[in-house]
Design an enzyme around this catalytic site. Structure first.
Site, PDB file in Angstrom:
ATOM      1  N   HIS A  69       2.556   7.229  -1.852  1.00  0.00           N
ATOM      2  CA  HIS A  69       1.178   7.208  -2.405  1.00  0.00           C
ATOM      3  C   HIS A  69      -0.271   6.986  -1.730  1.00  0.00           C
ATOM      4  O   HIS A  69      -1.166   7.634  -1.602  1.00  0.00           O
ATOM      5  CB  HIS A  69       1.372   6.583  -3.560  1.00  0.00           C
ATOM      6  CG  HIS A  69       2.353   6.788  -4.525  1.00  0.00           C
ATOM      7  ND1 HIS A  69       2.583   8.220  -5.126  1.00  0.00           N
ATOM      8  CD2 HIS A  69       3.159   5.950  -5.251  1.00  0.00           C
ATOM      9  CE1 HIS A  69       3.774   8.205  -5.775  1.00  0.00           C
ATOM     10  NE2 HIS A  69       3.903   6.934  -6.042  1.00  0.00           N
ATOM     11  N   HIS A  81       8.017   3.647  -0.727  1.00  0.00           N
ATOM     12  CA  HIS A  81       7.788   4.776  -1.860  1.00  0.00           C
ATOM     13  C   HIS A  81       6.033   4.778  -2.178  1.00  0.00           C
ATOM     14  O   HIS A  81       5.762   5.534  -2.131  1.00  0.00           O
ATOM     15  CB  HIS A  81       8.555   4.299  -3.079  1.00  0.00           C
ATOM     16  CG  HIS A  81       8.061   5.199  -4.404  1.00  0.00           C
ATOM     17  ND1 HIS A  81       8.249   6.416  -4.592  1.00  0.00           N
ATOM     18  CD2 HIS A  81       7.249   4.430  -5.377  1.00  0.00           C
ATOM     19  CE1 HIS A  81       7.329   6.486  -5.846  1.00  0.00           C
ATOM     20  NE2 HIS A  81       6.887   5.286  -6.234  1.00  0.00           N
ATOM     21  N   GLU A  82       5.848   3.350  -2.393  1.00  0.00           N
ATOM     22  CA  GLU A  82       4.253   3.193  -2.471  1.00  0.00           C
ATOM     23  C   GLU A  82       3.557   3.664  -1.257  1.00  0.00           C
ATOM     24  O   GLU A  82       2.302   4.017  -1.500  1.00  0.00           O
ATOM     25  CB  GLU A  82       4.158   1.645  -2.815  1.00  0.00           C
ATOM     26  CG  GLU A  82       4.995   1.094  -4.402  1.00  0.00           C
ATOM     27  CD  GLU A  82       4.492   2.007  -5.474  1.00  0.00           C
ATOM     28  OE1 GLU A  82       3.178   2.540  -5.209  1.00  0.00           O
ATOM     29  OE2 GLU A  82       4.926   1.870  -6.343  1.00  0.00           O
TER      30      GLU A  82
END
Length: 355
Positions: free
Chosen positions: A21, A17-18
């Site tokens: 980003h 998920h990170e």
């Protein structure tokens, strides 16, 4: 070992998920100050270019720290100086990754082991067809016998079970008589004795169980990606429908449906551990479902979550100017402080159920 694998799996989901980003920020030229695995304090790290890559002491996911994200900056490489659509994409990329993970897992399963799927009794040519308990009525013969939701019924009265109709017929045939079952619970095979009722309450059946037939459905490599997208969409839609139903019940003062439970990190880890005992397809399928839940949870417009940050960006587009920086920071802090007791409350509930 199963608990360790479950914890690592959650950690990997958060790190991916990170990374969503991270790569979106790099794509739009934002200065990423640090990409960390785990949460501080930092154990060690190395700087490449302008980014510090670190490994941290608390093994809970990871984080991305961008210039101008927490405190606005006038640098052209600052997050706060990028156009609205780029900032929205950077924040949304992390959420989108969760859906990508689910599609990838279902695609892989569809082309290899098969996707665990609820199937009708009439469907043939399915790998590992089995009948599983998904619900148990209160004060029923099933509850008294110690049967649990998630149990797979392998044998009923010395007959091998592969269809729901077999149990329906046999439980009626043996009504009022003590009958032996063999069930699978995780990796355990357990004998159970139950006495089907002759006159059960309406809608419960002689034993008082809700059953589903499931199997592993395989697809060609060409069809598997399509099925991966469809399965992810179906799960997403069903979760939104479930949330809508829960909100409607709570708003009407009805409370949670009977048997419904809210699970936090501890409960999810326990469910992952249990799914691992059922085999790789069940485990990976459950990981995909969790990934979809995380995607939806992160779209909720709570300031401390990605959904809140996306809401602030959209609000800025409508207002033609950002919210005051101090107000935005306070809203994030307040929402974070409100989330902590909620997480603790859910975690205590998980621990009570498990121990």
């Amino acid at each position: 070992m199963a608990v360790f694998i479950a914890i690592v799996t959650i950690g990997v989901l958060v790190i991916l998920h990170e990374l969503g980003h991270f790569f979106a920020a790099k794509k739009f030229g934002v200065n990423v100050e640090e990409f960390g695995i785990g949460l501080p304090p930092r154990l060690f790290g190395k700087k490449y270019g302008q980014t510090m890559y670190s490994v941290n002491a608390l093994p809970i996911g990871g984080f991305v720290r961008m210039e101008g994200e927490e405190k606005r900056s006038n640098s052209p490489r600052s997050f706060s100086k990028k156009p609205l659509w780029q900032r929205f994409c950077i924040v949304a990329a992390g959420v989108f990754v969760f859906w990508v993970i689910a599609v990838f897992i279902f695609t892989f399963l569809g082309a290899t082991y098969g996707i665990p799927t609820a199937i009708p009794d009439s469907q043939e040519n399915v790998a590992n067809p089995h009948v599983r308990i998904i619900g148990i009525a209160n004060d029923s013969p099933a509850e008294k016998a110690g049967l649990q939701a998630g149990d797979t019924i392998l044998n009923f009265a010395d007959q091998t079970i592969s269809k729901v109709s077999q149990i329906q017929e046999l439980s009626g045939l043996y009504a009022g008589q003590q009958v032996s079952l063999q069930i699978q619970r995780g990796k355990e095979l357990l004998p159970v004795t139950v006495t089907p009722r002759e006159m059960p309450p309406t809608g419960e059946g002689p034993i008082g169980i809700v059953l589903t037939r499931a199997g592993l459905v395989q697809y060609s490599w060409a069809e598997a990606p399509v099925q991966g997208v469809l399965r992810t969409w179906q799960i997403t839609s069903s979760i939104f429908e479930m949330f809508g139903m829960l909100i409607s019940r709570l708003a009407g003062g009805e409370g949670l449906p009977a048997g419904a439970q809210i699970s936090g990190p501890v409960g999810v880890i326990d469910l992952l551990k249990n799914s691992l005992a059922l085999g790789i397809p069940s485990f990976l399928s459950f990981v995909a479902v969790i990934s979809v839940y995380l995607a939806i949870f992160n779209t909720i417009p709570i300031p401390a979550l990605d959904g809140g940050r996306m809401f602030f960006i959209l609000l800025e587009g409508v207002r033609r100017r950002p919210l005051p920086e101090k107000l935005e920071q306070r809203l994030i802090l307040i929402s974070f402080l409100l989330l902590i007791p909620l997480i603790l409350w859910v975690t205590v509930g998980d621990l009570k159920r498990l121990f």
